[in-house]
Write an enzyme that holds these catalytic residues in place. Structure first.
Site, mmCIF file in Angstrom:
data_model
loop_
_atom_site.group_PDB
_atom_site.id
_atom_site.type_symbol
_atom_site.label_atom_id
_atom_site.label_comp_id
_atom_site.label_asym_id
_atom_site.label_seq_id
_atom_site.Cartn_x
_atom_site.Cartn_y
_atom_site.Cartn_z
ATOM 1 N N LYS A 67 -35.677 32.190 12.085
ATOM 2 C CA LYS A 67 -35.111 31.940 10.764
ATOM 3 C C LYS A 67 -36.207 31.989 9.706
ATOM 4 O O LYS A 67 -37.401 31.854 10.012
ATOM 5 C CB LYS A 67 -34.458 30.544 10.714
ATOM 6 C CG LYS A 67 -33.225 30.346 11.550
ATOM 7 C CD LYS A 67 -32.723 28.912 11.399
ATOM 8 C CE LYS A 67 -31.515 28.638 12.268
ATOM 9 N NZ LYS A 67 -30.314 29.330 11.768
ATOM 10 N N ARG A 104 -23.328 29.207 20.487
ATOM 11 C CA ARG A 104 -22.223 29.659 21.332
ATOM 12 C C ARG A 104 -22.687 29.890 22.771
ATOM 13 O O ARG A 104 -21.891 29.774 23.704
ATOM 14 C CB ARG A 104 -21.608 30.929 20.746
ATOM 15 C CG ARG A 104 -22.490 32.163 20.777
ATOM 16 C CD ARG A 104 -22.035 33.218 19.788
ATOM 17 N NE ARG A 104 -22.244 32.778 18.413
ATOM 18 C CZ ARG A 104 -21.783 33.427 17.343
ATOM 19 N NH1 ARG A 104 -21.091 34.533 17.492
ATOM 20 N NH2 ARG A 104 -22.022 32.958 16.130
#
Length: 446
Positions: A230, A304
């Site tokens: 990020k 996920r």
């Protein structure tokens, strides 16, 4: 961060956890009367819930049609007026007693010992409001804890400690067991951290048989994005990524006190997503606990992946209802704004049950479509991929990915609470405890 800060944070979490289990927090609730009052009245608010002092009464106007959410917000504002040693009588519309007591406790100054008194017929609702405030506070403290203090191992340790005090059965799988027992998705995401991944299972009333309801929470204690790193700005608030798991943990701590009579299980995967020597690489293929192959195209789509193993394990007991709570996609916040959580489900009855619990709890939820027209974005010839290769619809494709690990015979609800899990900038303790009240309501009616 000094050692004193660390001890204070740890002591604060411990006290909050004990308060959830025992109901012995600084703010107490009872039936009775005293000279000072806080009156909540359903009338047009003047000045945005600014409480008005009239003699020895604090008057709070709720608006012409107050909701449970607006009543709690008004009470939070009023709670800031409470002081250590106060004993006040609370007068409120009976149907709003719970959220008003919740708000007063939530808004009261830290460290203030306060007694809130209500008319005896309203005491049960007031005690439910107290429990909701206690659970949400524990969730807020755990989410807001700096990531160097709440590592995966420490989070698993808190789960074990809370389980012992709350009468839960707890199983903790450490990094070696996670790998050895076939939880390849969780092992891959946690492999970049020296702390390693943990998988915690908690059971309420295990002697009653298979769990009727299973709760799953995303437990990324810090998300750097892994090798798909990020930006620095996007990383600043990423301690919030543990919100799903620790909110479920806080709710499990409350079930005995809440009188929950059904067997409930929680499955909590904890991992730190770092670009360390053992980190997953874009393009890696791993095998989840249920045998499904996962192609990891983007290591910043890690939530996920760890939920895949947790959901597969949770669904294996064939519960009547399976719910997962996660800060999963920024696109849920793009769609619904920062205060509303997204709900996606294959089963209309399960979705309706969860949305009704949110309405009773005063937590804003909105259902998005679980539309399988996008399933081709998730599936590969040999399994699934964690990135849909499209820029839009990602809240939906994330849910479709998760659905590949939950058999269609299991009623399942996915709640993406990315927006409402945190309020404010990254430098404050901005966790909101969102989701805790909804899960409490869900289990109270299950």
């Amino acid at each position: 961060m000094t050692s004193t800060d660390k001890r204070d944070r740890t002591a604060e979490i411990a006290a909050a956890a004990d308060a959830v289990v025992s109901g012995t927090g600084l703010v107490t609730v009872d039936a009775g009367r005293t000279g000072r009052r806080i009156d909540f009245v359903p009338s047009a608010p003047s000045g945005g819930w600014s409480p008005e002092v009239r003699g020895d009464t604090l008057l709070v106007e709720l608006g012409a049609s107050p909701t449970r959410e607006s009543a709690r917000r008004a009470a939070i504002t009023a709670g800031a007026r409470l002081r250590d040693g106060d004993a006040v009588t609370v007068s409120a519309p009976p149907e709003l007693t719970g959220p008003i007591i919740d708000g007063l406790i939530t808004g009261s100054p830290p460290g203030a010992a306060v007694t809130l008194l209500v008319d005896r017929p309203q005491l049960p609702a007031a005690l439910r409001g107290q429990l909701a405030a206690d659970v949400a506070r524990l969730a807020r403290l755990l989410v807001s804890a700096p990531a160097n203090l709440l590592t995966p191992g420490v989070a698993a340790g808190w789960a074990a400690r809370i389980a012992e005090n709350a009468g839960l059965t707890c199983t903790v799988r450490g990094p070696d067991e996670v790998r050895a027992q076939g939880f390849g998705a969780l092992a891959a995401i946690g492999g970049g951290s020296a702390d390693g991944p943990y998988l915690v299972t908690l059971d309420h009333l295990p002697e009653a048989g298979a769990p009727e309801v299973v709760l799953v929470g995303k437990g990324i204690t810090f998300d750097s994005g892994g090798l798909s790193l990020k930006s620095p700005a996007a990383m600043q608030s990423m301690r919030l990524d543990v919100a799903g798991a620790v909110t479920v943990l806080a709710v499990m701590a409350a079930l005995r006190r809440a009188g929950c009579s059904i067997p409930v299980r929680a499955v909590l995967p904890f991992a730190e997503n770092l670009p360390g020597p053992g980190a997953a690489r874009p393009g890696d293929i791993v095998t989840a606990w249920n045998g499904t192959e996962i192609q990891i195209l983007d290591t910043d789509f890690e939530g996920r992946v760890i939920l895949a193993d947790a959901l597969a394990l949770a669904a294996d007991s064939a519960p009547r209802l399976l719910v997962d709570l996660a800060t999963l996609t920024y696109q849920a916040e793009i769609a619904l704004g920062p205060e509303i959580a997204a709900v996606l489900a294959r089963d209309d009855d399960a979705a309706a049950e969860f949305l009704a619990a949110g309405s009773r709890a005063g937590e804003p939820l909105w259902r998005l479509p679980y539309d399988e027209r996008y399933l081709h974005q998730v599936r590969t010839p040999s399994g699934v991929r964690n990135h849909p290769l499209h820029d839009s619809g990602r809240a939906i494709t994330a849910a479709l990915f998760l659905g590949e690990f939950v058999p269609r015979t299991v009623p399942w609800v996915h709640c993406d609470m990315t927006g409402p899990a945190w309020s404010g900038n990254a430098s404050i303790d901005g966790a909101t405890g969102f989701g805790a009240r909804t899960l409490l309501e869900l289990l109270a009616r299950a």
